[in-house]
Design an enzyme around this catalytic site. Structure first.
Site, mmCIF file in Angstrom:
data_model
loop_
_atom_site.group_PDB
_atom_site.id
_atom_site.type_symbol
_atom_site.label_atom_id
_atom_site.label_comp_id
_atom_site.label_asym_id
_atom_site.label_seq_id
_atom_site.Cartn_x
_atom_site.Cartn_y
_atom_site.Cartn_z
ATOM 1 N N GLU A 150 26.439 77.754 62.544
ATOM 2 C CA GLU A 150 24.984 77.754 62.463
ATOM 3 C C GLU A 150 24.519 76.630 61.531
ATOM 4 O O GLU A 150 23.637 75.826 61.878
ATOM 5 C CB GLU A 150 24.507 79.112 61.928
ATOM 6 C CG GLU A 150 23.007 79.210 61.728
ATOM 7 C CD GLU A 150 22.605 80.486 60.997
ATOM 8 O OE1 GLU A 150 21.404 80.833 61.046
ATOM 9 O OE2 GLU A 150 23.476 81.130 60.360
ATOM 10 N N HIS A 151 25.096 76.582 60.336
ATOM 11 C CA HIS A 151 24.824 75.513 59.371
ATOM 12 C C HIS A 151 26.142 74.807 59.070
ATOM 13 O O HIS A 151 27.121 75.464 58.696
ATOM 14 C CB HIS A 151 24.287 76.067 58.043
ATOM 15 C CG HIS A 151 23.133 77.005 58.173
ATOM 16 N ND1 HIS A 151 23.302 78.382 58.258
ATOM 17 C CD2 HIS A 151 21.799 76.778 58.216
ATOM 18 C CE1 HIS A 151 22.116 78.952 58.349
ATOM 19 N NE2 HIS A 151 21.179 78.013 58.334
#
Length: 443
Positions: free
Chosen positions: A335-336
């Site tokens: 996601e990050h």
């Protein structure tokens, strides 16, 4: 605290990598049987069923679903001036970025007299979910509302769980963020019942209509995700969000203090949050371990953080070099993703799978959470391999507009007729032939 996975010297396929890497997640299927009756009750009984569910699960029942305008105004007037200034700047930066994303129409002339135009039309009405729980998320109001507004969505509603500490209304900081953005429709409803009510609509306690939406966006817990799955199709959804996650690709030049702080910052969200370091440096891994132990004791939510970092979803992955590390982070599809290596921009440019990429020491995920101008509603659980984060495009639909004149259709008609015959759909061909029947046109 952080388990280690040593991939040095190993040559693994993508499938093997995915199995070897730390990964948590939640079993949405396991709660579908709990969520389905809630969705069904809201479909049949509307707002009353949603309020009943909120009272049953959370012990709170607001006076109405829709938050009164006076409550929104009071929240904005009472918000801390520093928080208001921070929200105002977050909104300003998000608008700069998202305004640049708006696509224009594209017209392509396929043949003389024949063209196809793709035009982009905003979704008519959207529901934007802002969770409650371990933290308050006014930033999620910004991240959902700004791209919808920049897309030109004509009608939007924010739904957020009611809070007993605030008179049965959502947290006042969330309401203040809504007011700053000009959002005047906010529903005090959370969980699966919020998704269902956004999908089906209903009648509020004052007999006013709660109109259903066409698209629902925003993260939530496993029950929200399950409800999205059940309602998908009748409404559009952005994604099925899982627990938040960070991966950091770092070499021996990275600062272990900053790396540890970034891993901890993501673990602060939830006991199921995933924090993964991928590195070719054993010295960095050792230093990060020591820093994590030191910093966890000093952070406010240390029990939550320790649980997350000790879970199977978190850990340190050792690789032979940065090339191997890139293969690992692409298989993980975080996601990050932070890149803290020498020549970080060049390394970041080679990444194929990530929700958002944060390049270099001075671009931590926390910046993206609030004030980078990027969006923090991002794909989780490996879905960044095929799914984008929230953007203006989420709220737009591409429609093809086909324009052909007589000569352009006549020129291509034999091909249409022949393909229709090949598919044993002769009426398709006839639909072309009849247009030229009087002139003895294409056969």
């Amino acid at each position: 605290m952080l388990a280690r996975t040593d991939l040095r010297g190993a040559t693994l396929s993508t499938a093997q990598l995915r199995r070897a890497l730390p990964r948590g997640g939640t079993d949405v299927d396991a709660v579908l049987s709990t969520v389905a009756p809630v969705v069904s009750a809201v479909r049949e009984h509307g707002a009353a069923a949603a309020l009943d569910a909120g009272e049953r699960f959370d012990g709170i029942r607001p006076e109405s679903v829709r938050v009164p305008a006076a409550v929104l105004e009071r929240a904005l007037a009472g918000v801390d001036p520093d928080v208001r200034a921070a929200l105002t700047e977050s909104i300003r930066r998000a608008r700069i970025v998202h305004a640049d994303q708006r696509r224009g129409a594209t017209r392509t002339e396929v043949a003389p007299g024949g063209s196809v135009t793709e035009k982009w039309v905003p979704v008519g009405r959207v529901g934007l979910y802002v969770p409650g729980g371990n933290a308050v998320y006014p930033s999620s109001v910004v991240m959902n509302v700004v791209p919808a507004q920049e897309a030109g969505v004509g009608s939007l509603v924010v739904a957020s769980p009611p809070q007993s500490a605030f008179g049965g209304w959502p947290h006042p900081t969330i309401l203040a963020a809504c007011a700053l953005l000009g959002v005047d429709e906010v529903w005090a409803v959370g969980g699966a019942q919020a998704v269902a009510l956004l999908t089906y609509g209903g009648t509020d306690t004052d007999d006013s209509e709660l109109e259903p939406v066409d698209l629902i966006t925003g993260p939530g817990n496993i029950y929200v995700t399950a409800a999205k799955r059940l309602c998908r199709g009748l409404v559009g959804i952005d994604s099925e969000a899982g627990p938040t996650e960070i991966a950091i690709l770092a070499d021996g030049e990275a600062d272990p203090v900053a790396v540890a702080a970034d891993l901890i910052s993501q673990a602060e969200h939830d006991v199921l949050a995933a924090s993964v370091l991928v590195t070719d440096s054993t010295a960095l891994a050792d230093a990060v371990d020591a820093e994590v132990d030191r910093q966890v004791e000093q952070t406010k939510h240390h029990e939550r953080v320790r649980t997350a970092l000790s879970g199977t979803q978190s850990g340190i992955v050792l690789v032979d070099d940065i090339d191997a590390g890139l293969a690992v982070v692409d298989a993980y599809a975080a996601e990050h993703l932070e890149i803290q290596t020498a020549d970080a921009p060049a390394v970041a440019d080679r990444v194929r799978n990530a929700g958002a990429i944060f390049v270099g020491r001075y671009a931590p995920v926390s910046l993206g959470d609030y004030c980078a101008g990027s969006n923090h509603v991002l794909p989780t659980s490996g879905s960044a391999r095929h799914t984008s984060g929230l953007s203006v495009q989420t709220f737009l639909r591409g429609i093809h507009v086909v324009e052909y004149d007589r000569d352009a259709l006549a020129e291509v008609a034999p091909h249409v007729v022949n393909l229709a015959a090949a598919e044993d759909l002769p009426a398709h061909g006839d639909a072309v032939r009849v247009r030229f029947a009087d002139a003895g046109g294409p056969s």
